[in-house]
Design a protein around this motif. Structure first.
Motif, PDB file in Angstrom:
ATOM      1  N   VAL A 134       1.022   4.880  21.905  1.00  0.00           N
ATOM      2  CA  VAL A 134      -0.181   5.254  22.654  1.00  0.00           C
ATOM      3  C   VAL A 134      -0.891   5.530  21.663  1.00  0.00           C
ATOM      4  N   LEU A 135      -2.396   5.763  21.349  1.00  0.00           N
ATOM      5  CA  LEU A 135      -3.282   6.057  20.451  1.00  0.00           C
ATOM      6  C   LEU A 135      -3.622   7.685  21.244  1.00  0.00           C
ATOM      7  N   VAL A 136      -4.152   8.992  20.402  1.00  0.00           N
ATOM      8  CA  VAL A 136      -4.110  10.134  20.689  1.00  0.00           C
ATOM      9  C   VAL A 136      -4.894  10.499  20.200  1.00  0.00           C
ATOM     10  N   GLY A 137      -6.586  10.803  20.878  1.00  0.00           N
ATOM     11  CA  GLY A 137      -7.826  11.159  19.344  1.00  0.00           C
ATOM     12  C   GLY A 137      -7.980  12.757  19.902  1.00  0.00           C
ATOM     13  N   ALA A 138      -8.410  13.208  19.319  1.00  0.00           N
ATOM     14  CA  ALA A 138      -8.288  15.119  19.381  1.00  0.00           C
ATOM     15  C   ALA A 138      -9.937  15.644  19.261  1.00  0.00           C
ATOM     16  N   GLY A 139     -10.719  14.793  20.002  1.00  0.00           N
ATOM     17  CA  GLY A 139     -11.570  15.107  19.411  1.00  0.00           C
ATOM     18  C   GLY A 139     -12.998  15.038  18.483  1.00  0.00           C
ATOM     19  N   ASP A 140     -14.464  15.593  18.460  1.00  0.00           N
ATOM     20  CA  ASP A 140     -15.234  15.731  17.701  1.00  0.00           C
ATOM     21  C   ASP A 140     -15.694  13.830  17.979  1.00  0.00           C
ATOM     22  N   PHE A 141     -15.848  12.827  18.682  1.00  0.00           N
ATOM     23  CA  PHE A 141     -16.375  11.323  18.468  1.00  0.00           C
ATOM     24  C   PHE A 141     -18.190  11.493  18.054  1.00  0.00           C
ATOM     25  N   ALA A 142     -18.714  12.443  18.615  1.00  0.00           N
ATOM     26  CA  ALA A 142     -20.120  12.465  18.402  1.00  0.00           C
ATOM     27  C   ALA A 142     -20.096  13.194  16.994  1.00  0.00           C
ATOM     28  N   ASN A 143     -21.765  12.814  17.242  1.00  0.00           N
ATOM     29  CA  ASN A 143     -22.270  14.121  15.848  1.00  0.00           C
ATOM     30  C   ASN A 143     -23.426  14.889  16.637  1.00  0.00           C
ATOM     31  N   ALA A 144     -23.042  16.136  17.046  1.00  0.00           N
ATOM     32  CA  ALA A 144     -23.959  17.385  17.558  1.00  0.00           C
ATOM     33  C   ALA A 144     -24.499  16.566  19.021  1.00  0.00           C
ATOM     34  N   ARG A 145     -23.252  15.817  19.688  1.00  0.00           N
ATOM     35  CA  ARG A 145     -23.807  15.171  21.289  1.00  0.00           C
ATOM     36  C   ARG A 145     -24.394  14.455  20.642  1.00  0.00           C
ATOM     37  N   ARG A 146     -24.783  13.355  19.472  1.00  0.00           N
ATOM     38  CA  ARG A 146     -25.377  11.958  19.432  1.00  0.00           C
ATOM     39  C   ARG A 146     -24.201  11.129  18.812  1.00  0.00           C
ATOM     40  N   ARG A 147     -24.769   9.769  19.562  1.00  0.00           N
ATOM     41  CA  ARG A 147     -24.080   8.632  19.148  1.00  0.00           C
ATOM     42  C   ARG A 147     -22.309   8.723  19.281  1.00  0.00           C
ATOM     43  N   ILE A 148     -22.057   9.348  20.581  1.00  0.00           N
ATOM     44  CA  ILE A 148     -20.601   9.099  20.591  1.00  0.00           C
ATOM     45  C   ILE A 148     -20.360   7.793  20.724  1.00  0.00           C
ATOM     46  N   GLU A 149     -21.178   6.818  21.622  1.00  0.00           N
ATOM     47  CA  GLU A 149     -21.017   5.212  21.640  1.00  0.00           C
ATOM     48  C   GLU A 149     -20.413   4.765  20.614  1.00  0.00           C
ATOM     49  N   VAL A 150     -20.547   5.158  19.352  1.00  0.00           N
ATOM     50  CA  VAL A 150     -20.135   4.403  18.148  1.00  0.00           C
ATOM     51  C   VAL A 150     -18.754   4.126  17.915  1.00  0.00           C
ATOM     52  N   ALA A 151     -17.970   5.992  17.840  1.00  0.00           N
ATOM     53  CA  ALA A 151     -16.560   6.116  17.402  1.00  0.00           C
ATOM     54  C   ALA A 151     -15.527   5.161  18.892  1.00  0.00           C
ATOM     55  N   ILE A 152     -16.763   5.778  20.395  1.00  0.00           N
ATOM     56  CA  ILE A 152     -15.849   5.021  21.259  1.00  0.00           C
ATOM     57  C   ILE A 152     -15.551   3.442  21.198  1.00  0.00           C
ATOM     58  N   ALA A 153     -15.941   2.853  21.045  1.00  0.00           N
ATOM     59  CA  ALA A 153     -16.934   1.181  21.077  1.00  0.00           C
ATOM     60  C   ALA A 153     -15.446  -0.032  20.606  1.00  0.00           C
ATOM     61  N   PRO A 154     -14.830   0.723  19.731  1.00  0.00           N
ATOM     62  CA  PRO A 154     -13.789   0.316  19.021  1.00  0.00           C
ATOM     63  C   PRO A 154     -12.937   0.412  20.116  1.00  0.00           C
ATOM     64  N   PHE A 155     -12.686   1.303  21.143  1.00  0.00           N
ATOM     65  CA  PHE A 155     -11.187   1.855  21.556  1.00  0.00           C
ATOM     66  C   PHE A 155     -11.230   1.467  23.168  1.00  0.00           C
ATOM     67  N   ARG A 156     -12.501   0.670  23.090  1.00  0.00           N
ATOM     68  CA  ARG A 156     -12.803   0.406  25.144  1.00  0.00           C
ATOM     69  C   ARG A 156     -11.974  -0.871  25.681  1.00  0.00           C
ATOM     70  N   SER A 157     -11.723  -2.005  23.953  1.00  0.00           N
ATOM     71  CA  SER A 157     -11.369  -3.036  24.958  1.00  0.00           C
ATOM     72  C   SER A 157      -9.389  -3.543  24.526  1.00  0.00           C
ATOM     73  N   LEU A 158      -9.534  -2.163  24.314  1.00  0.00           N
ATOM     74  CA  LEU A 158      -7.102  -1.906  23.850  1.00  0.00           C
ATOM     75  C   LEU A 158      -6.895  -1.624  25.111  1.00  0.00           C
ATOM     76  N   ARG A 159      -5.340  -2.446  24.974  1.00  0.00           N
ATOM     77  CA  ARG A 159      -4.817  -2.555  26.019  1.00  0.00           C
ATOM     78  C   ARG A 159      -4.138  -2.220  26.175  1.00  0.00           C
ATOM     79  N   VAL A 160      -3.361  -0.699  25.076  1.00  0.00           N
ATOM     80  CA  VAL A 160      -2.935   0.893  24.631  1.00  0.00           C
ATOM     81  C   VAL A 160      -3.114   1.318  25.218  1.00  0.00           C
TER      82      VAL A 160
END
Length: 210
Positions: A39-65
Motif C-alpha cells: 500500500v502507498l499512503v500520501g498525507a496531502g499537499d500534492f499541489a502548490n497553492a492549488r496549482r500543478r497538482i497533476e505533476v505530483a499525481i501523474a506518476p501514481f496513476r499507472s501503478l497497480r498497488v
C-alpha cells in the motif's frame, strides 16, 4: 465508505509520504519504489497553492498497488479526486474509511486548525475536524494532513501548530499509526504517543510494516 480491496499477503508493507508540493521528481522516485510495497499512503499537499497538482499525481496513476490519499491545505479533496479520476486503485479519503489488506484506513484532509494563508488554503475548523474524526474506527491507520497538537507540530520558528481534534482522536480511537505532514520542520520524523506511532514521512517517504 469506499470499497474493499483484498490481497493475500503475510506482512503489510506501507510506503508513507507527504508534502510533495508539485515536485515531479520526488513523486517519480516514490512511484518507482511502489513494487516493494503493499500500500502507498500520501498525507496531502500534492499541489502548490492549488496549482500543478497533476505533476505530483501523474506518476501514481499507472501503478497497480493500492493507494490512499488525503488532501492537504494546498488542494481540496474534490481537486484531488479530480486529479485521480480513472485511477481506481487510488482512494481519496476525507471523513471516510476504506479497508485494504485487512487494514482499516481513515482519512482527514486539510489544515487543522485554520492557517493564516488566506482563501487559497483548504482549512478545516477544529469542531468540523472533531465531527469527522468521530467516524474513525478504533485501532485504524489514520491519515491526517495535520499532526496532533504537541506532536511533530513545531514550525521552524518553534510554534506548535498541531490539531487538538487529531490529538483527541489519538486518545479516544487509539489508531495504530497516524500518518501526517504539513509541518515541514518535522519531515522524516516519528514519535510514539501511547499505542499510536505518529509519522511525518515527508516527500522522501518512510516505510511502515505490520
Amino acid at each position: 465508505m469506499c470499497g474493499y480491496l483484498r490481497y493475500e499477503v503475510a506482512t503489510v508493507r506501507i510506503l508513507l509520504f507527504s508534502d510533495l508540493h508539485a515536485d515531479g521528481e520526488a513523486a517519480r522516485a516514490l512511484a518507482a519504489r511502489a513494487h516493494e510495497f503493499d500500500v502507498l499512503v500520501g498525507a496531502g499537499d500534492f499541489a502548490n497553492a492549488r496549482r500543478r497538482i497533476e505533476v505530483a499525481i501523474a506518476p501514481f496513476r499507472s501503478l497497480r498497488v493500492p493507494i490512499v490519499f488525503v488532501a492537504g491545505n494546498n488542494e481540496t479533496p474534490d481537486e484531488l479526486r479530480k486529479a485521480c479520476e480513472g485511477a481506481a486503485h487510488i482512494r481519496v479519503l476525507h471523513g471516510e474509511e476504506c479497508h485494504i489488506n485487512g487494514e482499516a484506513f481513515f482519512g482527514l484532509g486539510g489544515a487543522v486548525p485554520i492557517t493564516p494563508f488566506g482563501s487559497w488554503s483548504f482549512d478545516v475548523e477544529e469542531d468540523e475536524a472533531a465531527r469527522l474524526l468521530e467516524k474513525c474506527p478504533v485501532g485504524a491507520i489514520l491519515v491526517s494532513h495535520s499532526p496532533p497538537l504537541g506532536v511533530l507540530d513545531q514550525s521552524s520558528a518553534g510554534k506548535s501548530l498541531g490539531s487538538k481534534s487529531v490529538a483527541r482522536c489519538i486518545a479516544d480511537k487509539k489508531p495504530k499509526l497516524l500518518v501526517c505532514g504539513h509541518i515541514h520542520a518535522s519531515s522524516g520524523r516519528s514519535q510514539r504517543v501511547g499505542q499510536t506511532l505518529v509519522v511525518n514521512a515527508g516527500p522522501g517517504g518512510m516505510e511502515w510494516r505490520e
